[in-house]
Motif scaffolding. Sequence first.
Motif, PDB file in Angstrom:
ATOM      1  N   TRP A   1      72.037  30.058  53.378  1.00  0.00           N
ATOM      2  CA  TRP A   1      71.158  30.917  54.176  1.00  0.00           C
ATOM      3  C   TRP A   1      71.650  31.037  55.618  1.00  0.00           C
ATOM      4  O   TRP A   1      71.459  32.062  56.263  1.00  0.00           O
ATOM      5  N   THR A   2      72.275  29.988  56.100  1.00  0.00           N
ATOM      6  CA  THR A   2      72.819  30.057  57.462  1.00  0.00           C
ATOM      7  C   THR A   2      73.862  31.155  57.572  1.00  0.00           C
ATOM      8  O   THR A   2      73.836  31.970  58.515  1.00  0.00           O
ATOM      9  N   HIS A   3      74.774  31.195  56.625  1.00  0.00           N
ATOM     10  CA  HIS A   3      75.778  32.253  56.631  1.00  0.00           C
ATOM     11  C   HIS A   3      75.126  33.612  56.433  1.00  0.00           C
ATOM     12  O   HIS A   3      75.541  34.608  57.039  1.00  0.00           O
ATOM     13  N   ARG A   4      74.094  33.667  55.604  1.00  0.00           N
ATOM     14  CA  ARG A   4      73.410  34.937  55.347  1.00  0.00           C
ATOM     15  C   ARG A   4      72.809  35.506  56.626  1.00  0.00           C
ATOM     16  O   ARG A   4      72.957  36.697  56.919  1.00  0.00           O
ATOM     17  N   VAL A   5      72.135  34.687  57.421  1.00  0.00           N
ATOM     18  CA  VAL A   5      71.501  35.205  58.627  1.00  0.00           C
ATOM     19  C   VAL A   5      72.546  35.542  59.695  1.00  0.00           C
ATOM     20  O   VAL A   5      72.410  36.524  60.438  1.00  0.00           O
ATOM     21  N   PHE A   6      73.635  34.756  59.772  1.00  0.00           N
ATOM     22  CA  PHE A   6      74.707  35.089  60.712  1.00  0.00           C
ATOM     23  C   PHE A   6      75.389  36.404  60.306  1.00  0.00           C
ATOM     24  O   PHE A   6      75.749  37.212  61.168  1.00  0.00           O
ATOM     25  N   PHE A   7      75.558  36.611  59.009  1.00  0.00           N
ATOM     26  CA  PHE A   7      76.182  37.849  58.531  1.00  0.00           C
ATOM     27  C   PHE A   7      75.301  39.054  58.855  1.00  0.00           C
ATOM     28  O   PHE A   7      75.798  40.108  59.281  1.00  0.00           O
TER      29      PHE A   7
ATOM     30  N   LEU B   1      66.741  35.803  66.688  1.00  0.00           N
ATOM     31  CA  LEU B   1      67.363  36.987  66.085  1.00  0.00           C
ATOM     32  C   LEU B   1      66.357  38.014  65.581  1.00  0.00           C
ATOM     33  O   LEU B   1      66.750  39.106  65.180  1.00  0.00           O
ATOM     34  N   ALA B   2      65.069  37.674  65.579  1.00  0.00           N
ATOM     35  CA  ALA B   2      64.076  38.579  65.000  1.00  0.00           C
ATOM     36  C   ALA B   2      64.100  39.986  65.614  1.00  0.00           C
ATOM     37  O   ALA B   2      64.128  40.971  64.866  1.00  0.00           O
ATOM     38  N   PRO B   3      64.098  40.157  66.951  1.00  0.00           N
ATOM     39  CA  PRO B   3      64.128  41.527  67.481  1.00  0.00           C
ATOM     40  C   PRO B   3      65.349  42.319  67.022  1.00  0.00           C
ATOM     41  O   PRO B   3      65.236  43.505  66.678  1.00  0.00           O
ATOM     42  N   LEU B   4      66.512  41.676  66.996  1.00  0.00           N
ATOM     43  CA  LEU B   4      67.736  42.348  66.558  1.00  0.00           C
ATOM     44  C   LEU B   4      67.630  42.791  65.112  1.00  0.00           C
ATOM     45  O   LEU B   4      67.921  43.950  64.774  1.00  0.00           O
ATOM     46  N   LEU B   5      67.200  41.907  64.230  1.00  0.00           N
ATOM     47  CA  LEU B   5      67.168  42.215  62.801  1.00  0.00           C
ATOM     48  C   LEU B   5      66.037  43.184  62.462  1.00  0.00           C
ATOM     49  O   LEU B   5      66.220  44.107  61.660  1.00  0.00           O
ATOM     50  N   LEU B   6      64.870  42.999  63.068  1.00  0.00           N
ATOM     51  CA  LEU B   6      63.761  43.918  62.808  1.00  0.00           C
ATOM     52  C   LEU B   6      64.080  45.326  63.293  1.00  0.00           C
ATOM     53  O   LEU B   6      63.706  46.318  62.655  1.00  0.00           O
TER      54      LEU B   6
ATOM     55  N   VAL C   1      63.147  38.740  57.253  1.00  0.00           N
ATOM     56  CA  VAL C   1      63.640  38.020  58.425  1.00  0.00           C
ATOM     57  C   VAL C   1      63.054  36.615  58.468  1.00  0.00           C
ATOM     58  O   VAL C   1      63.769  35.634  58.695  1.00  0.00           O
ATOM     59  N   GLU C   2      61.754  36.504  58.246  1.00  0.00           N
ATOM     60  CA  GLU C   2      61.106  35.199  58.260  1.00  0.00           C
ATOM     61  C   GLU C   2      61.695  34.276  57.204  1.00  0.00           C
ATOM     62  O   GLU C   2      61.897  33.074  57.450  1.00  0.00           O
ATOM     63  N   LYS C   3      61.994  34.818  56.018  1.00  0.00           N
ATOM     64  CA  LYS C   3      62.570  33.985  54.958  1.00  0.00           C
ATOM     65  C   LYS C   3      63.965  33.501  55.340  1.00  0.00           C
ATOM     66  O   LYS C   3      64.289  32.311  55.169  1.00  0.00           O
ATOM     67  N   MET C   4      64.804  34.401  55.861  1.00  0.00           N
ATOM     68  CA  MET C   4      66.142  33.994  56.280  1.00  0.00           C
ATOM     69  C   MET C   4      66.077  32.903  57.339  1.00  0.00           C
ATOM     70  O   MET C   4      66.799  31.899  57.274  1.00  0.00           O
ATOM     71  N   GLN C   5      65.217  33.104  58.330  1.00  0.00           N
ATOM     72  CA  GLN C   5      65.100  32.124  59.404  1.00  0.00           C
ATOM     73  C   GLN C   5      64.579  30.785  58.875  1.00  0.00           C
ATOM     74  O   GLN C   5      65.118  29.723  59.224  1.00  0.00           O
ATOM     75  N   ARG C   6      63.565  30.829  58.054  1.00  0.00           N
ATOM     76  CA  ARG C   6      62.962  29.605  57.531  1.00  0.00           C
ATOM     77  C   ARG C   6      63.947  28.830  56.665  1.00  0.00           C
ATOM     78  O   ARG C   6      64.110  27.607  56.818  1.00  0.00           O
TER      79      ARG C   6
END
Length: 339
Positions: free
Chosen positions: A219-225, A295-300, A309-314
């Motif tokens: 998931w870390t790589h997923r959110v960075f990607f 990262l929420a503002p960027l991704l949203l 977004v919440e799932k990726m972060q969590r």
Amino acid sequence: MASNQEDLPESGSDAGSASPAPSLYSFSSSVDGQLMLRQVYGRILNNQNDTYFLPADNEEHRRLDLQHQVITLALGGLCPAPDLVRRALRPRPGKAPGILDVGTGSGSWAIDMAKLFPHCNVVGVDLAPPRVDGDLPPNCRFEIDDANLGFSHYRGTFDLIHARSVSAGIRDYPQFLEELAQALRPGGVVIVGDGDMQLFDEWQCPLAYVEEGSPGFTWTHRVFFAAYNAMKNRGGSIDSPSMCPTWLRAIESYTDVGWHKVFIPIGPWRQSADPKERIIAEMLREDCFRYIAGLAPLLLSEGYLPESVEKMQREAAAELRELRARIYSRWTFAWAVKK
């Protein structure tokens, strides 16, 4: 100089902000600072350009303070190429050496340099005002400036220019390096550095993108990607860390180009790590927790659903907390001397 960040306009879209003209704006109060800020999806962002879409609030500045400590420990000092820096900043009769910190963030690096080199004048510039607790050193000041608009007002002014973690906000990085050369005096040094959005496995090989459920997925790589693609879509030079030595060599006014790369584990997962590495790794993990949360503002703004977004972060935070992902972050630094 810390600014009051309440009662700022809320914005859930990209509309209504653009880089100001002229680019330079010196500020001296929290009221001035508020004019440069806006609320987006619950966080405070700069109000000057839409390329850089990470927060600029007190929470983010505390993260940048922590990141500054990580990089200082990893480098063993405030700068790579310390001999070149000391030579460029040696005391001289007539005019004090000048230092420019582009993308100063929380101002930590600029303040530390002002204390380490009290005979130098230090200027930190950013899209938003820094969070500064206590009195500034008398040889340090901060200004609002958009690096994408150039530095013609600084031509031939500085002996050291430092730009760290700015690639997400720079639209044309080779041109940016050209502009920095113009702002340097002959013999001056430019240092640029950034963390790669590409993450690396426990053998320091690049992680390949794989879908959830596939072998090697994290998931870390997923959110960075996801963040990498969002930054690239906004026009940021997010691939610049690995290209900077090549770009610096291509600019006629630079010489003595050098580079340095450092791999830092995200979390203390290496059993053979010495005490210093474990401390740095733990600090970087905390930095990543805060980075992912911001990262929420960027991704949203890129169209991701809030629940995604919440799932990726969590999930990424849990993965790092439990040391389930053995991942390295790579930081790349490059420097050159003005002919």
